[in-house]
Design an enzyme around this catalytic site. Structure first.
Site, PDB file in Angstrom:
ATOM      1  N   ASP A   1      -2.665   8.585   7.761  1.00  0.00           N
ATOM      2  CA  ASP A   1      -3.749   7.396   8.458  1.00  0.00           C
ATOM      3  C   ASP A   1      -2.652   6.543   9.702  1.00  0.00           C
ATOM      4  O   ASP A   1      -2.190   6.763   9.678  1.00  0.00           O
ATOM      5  CB  ASP A   1      -5.031   6.799   7.178  1.00  0.00           C
ATOM      6  CG  ASP A   1      -4.227   5.544   6.864  1.00  0.00           C
ATOM      7  OD1 ASP A   1      -2.600   5.084   6.890  1.00  0.00           O
ATOM      8  OD2 ASP A   1      -4.450   5.086   5.388  1.00  0.00           O
TER       9      ASP A   1
ATOM     10  N   HIS B   1       0.149   4.725   6.772  1.00  0.00           N
ATOM     11  CA  HIS B   1       0.826   5.920   5.799  1.00  0.00           C
ATOM     12  C   HIS B   1       1.249   6.982   5.879  1.00  0.00           C
ATOM     13  O   HIS B   1       0.291   7.795   6.742  1.00  0.00           O
ATOM     14  CB  HIS B   1      -0.480   4.972   4.466  1.00  0.00           C
ATOM     15  CG  HIS B   1      -0.869   3.646   4.435  1.00  0.00           C
ATOM     16  ND1 HIS B   1      -2.163   3.379   4.962  1.00  0.00           N
ATOM     17  CD2 HIS B   1      -0.191   2.930   3.748  1.00  0.00           C
ATOM     18  CE1 HIS B   1      -1.805   2.233   5.051  1.00  0.00           C
ATOM     19  NE2 HIS B   1      -1.517   1.807   4.292  1.00  0.00           N
TER      20      HIS B   1
ATOM     21  N   SER C   1       0.997  -1.137  -0.152  1.00  0.00           N
ATOM     22  CA  SER C   1      -0.254  -0.152  -0.195  1.00  0.00           C
ATOM     23  C   SER C   1       1.156   1.080   0.119  1.00  0.00           C
ATOM     24  O   SER C   1       0.293   1.895  -0.439  1.00  0.00           O
ATOM     25  CB  SER C   1      -1.182  -0.198   1.310  1.00  0.00           C
ATOM     26  OG  SER C   1       0.120  -0.542   2.315  1.00  0.00           O
TER      27      SER C   1
END
Length: 361
Positions: free
Chosen positions: A336, A339, A46
């Site tokens: 978040d 990340h 991600s």
């Protein structure tokens, strides 16, 4: 007498062409005159996914909805796990190739994009096959299959010779390992019951090594490999395991340090045994940890919570339009609970490239 206009016009066009070429090549990275990076090809999780999970409704590792993309062009939630650009985009931007690196599975991907690079990464993926399986995302072997498909398409678009040149000279960027240690080993305990930390680090380093050799056999020569970051210091884990003070989890970070050390040594071994290879280990653990722990030095006010929601646990599906965001994202290290913000990536990526770019020559 012929008008001088055509020659003047030609001169103007030539001058403009030089300016355009100069602008395109004028990224932050200074390259030697005989060095070029025609494309960037990214594999990973991600941190670098630019939208390959968007249409995978079996996984919770999706973010193609607000407030993700809040600071992206047009405020569009593209599937990037950030408020804006991710390292994949910053790489092509630094090299002056293009502004964004498209996801390979983007339904709007144009054939012309293939020659300058695409992203195969899938949020939630890892070197350990079980990591991707448990998250129901594209495994590393799945990303490899997409790369093989990409090569066939590229040959159809630019021919065999140009394809071989692109593969040999492009930058391959691999970002994995965080989910293996963070999720598959410690959070879910799926591997903790089978392996101790040293044995598990051997397992994922072996998987990584096999992957590097596989893309090498397919034509890759310049391969940048990011070590795993200090997962014990992300807000999510600090909330769950950091106690009242939400401290960094040293046990997690120690596992990452061991993995990174073994990964670096394996890369050194491969470089000695794969002719013409330039596989380079990028240490992201220390520079990112310094930003987290000494965030005020870098201009941030908050280093232990994300900008989305409470900042303690929200990530992916739980960071959504129902959750408020912080007043100023530039005050935060994390977007978040897992990340970093685009701002942090903009500090890390240029610095890493500047440090290591000479090793690819």
């Amino acid at each position: 007498m012929k008008s001088p206009c055509p020659s003047v016009s030609a001169l103007v066009r030539f001058t403009l062409l030089l300016l355009l070429v100069s602008c395109k090549a004028n990224g932050a990275v200074e390259l030697a005159p005989n060095v070029s990076f025609p494309a960037v090809l990214v594999f990973g999780d991600s941190i670098v996914d630019t939208g390959n999970n968007n249409n995978n409704f079996k996984t919770s590792a999706r973010c193609n909805f607000p407030p993700y993309g809040n600071d992206f062009t047009g405020r569009i939630p593209t599937g990037r796990f950030s408020n804006g650009k991710v390292p994949s985009d910053l790489l092509v931007e630094e090299f002056g190739i293009k502004e964004y690196l498209p996801a390979y599975l983007d339904p709007n991907l144009q054939p012309g994009e293939l020659a300058t690079g695409v992203c195969f990464a899938s949020g939630g993926s890892g070197y350990d096959p079980l990591t991707s399986q448990s998250a129901t995302v594209i495994s590393l072997s799945g990303q490899l299959e997409m790369f093989k498909e990409y090569i066939v398409k590229l040959k159809g678009h630019v021919g065999d010779n140009r394809t071989n040149f692109i593969l040999a000279n492009s930058l391959f960027f691999v970002v994995l390992g965080s989910n293996d240690i963070s999720n598959t080993y410690f959070l879910s305990h799926l591997r903790e019951m089978q392996y101790d930390v040293p044995a598990y680090s051997d397992l994922i380093v072996n998987s990584a090594s096999n992957f590097f050799q596989e893309i090498y056999e397919l034509g890759a020569r310049r391969i940048a490999v990011l070590g795993a970051p200090a997962v014990g210091c992300v807000p999510f884990h600090r909330t769950l395991r950091g106690g009242i003070e939400r401290k960094c989890i040293e046990k997690y970070n120690n596992a990452v340090v061991l993995f990174n050390d073994k990964l670096s040594k394996e890369i050194h071994y491969l470089n000695q045994n794969l002719p013409s290879s330039r596989i380079v280990y990028f240490d992201v653990y220390n520079p990112l940890l310094d930003i987290i722990l000494n965030h005020k030095k870098y201009g941030y006010k908050v280093g232990d919570r994300g900008c989305c929601g409470s900042g303690n646990l929200e990530v992916a599906l739980t960071c959504n339009h129902l959750e408020p965001t912080c007043p100023n994202v530039l005050d935060y290290v994390f977007w978040d609970s897992f990340h970093p913000t685009e701002s942090v990536y903009k500090k890390l990526v240029p610095a890493l490239l500047k440090k290591h770019i000479h090793q690819f020559v």
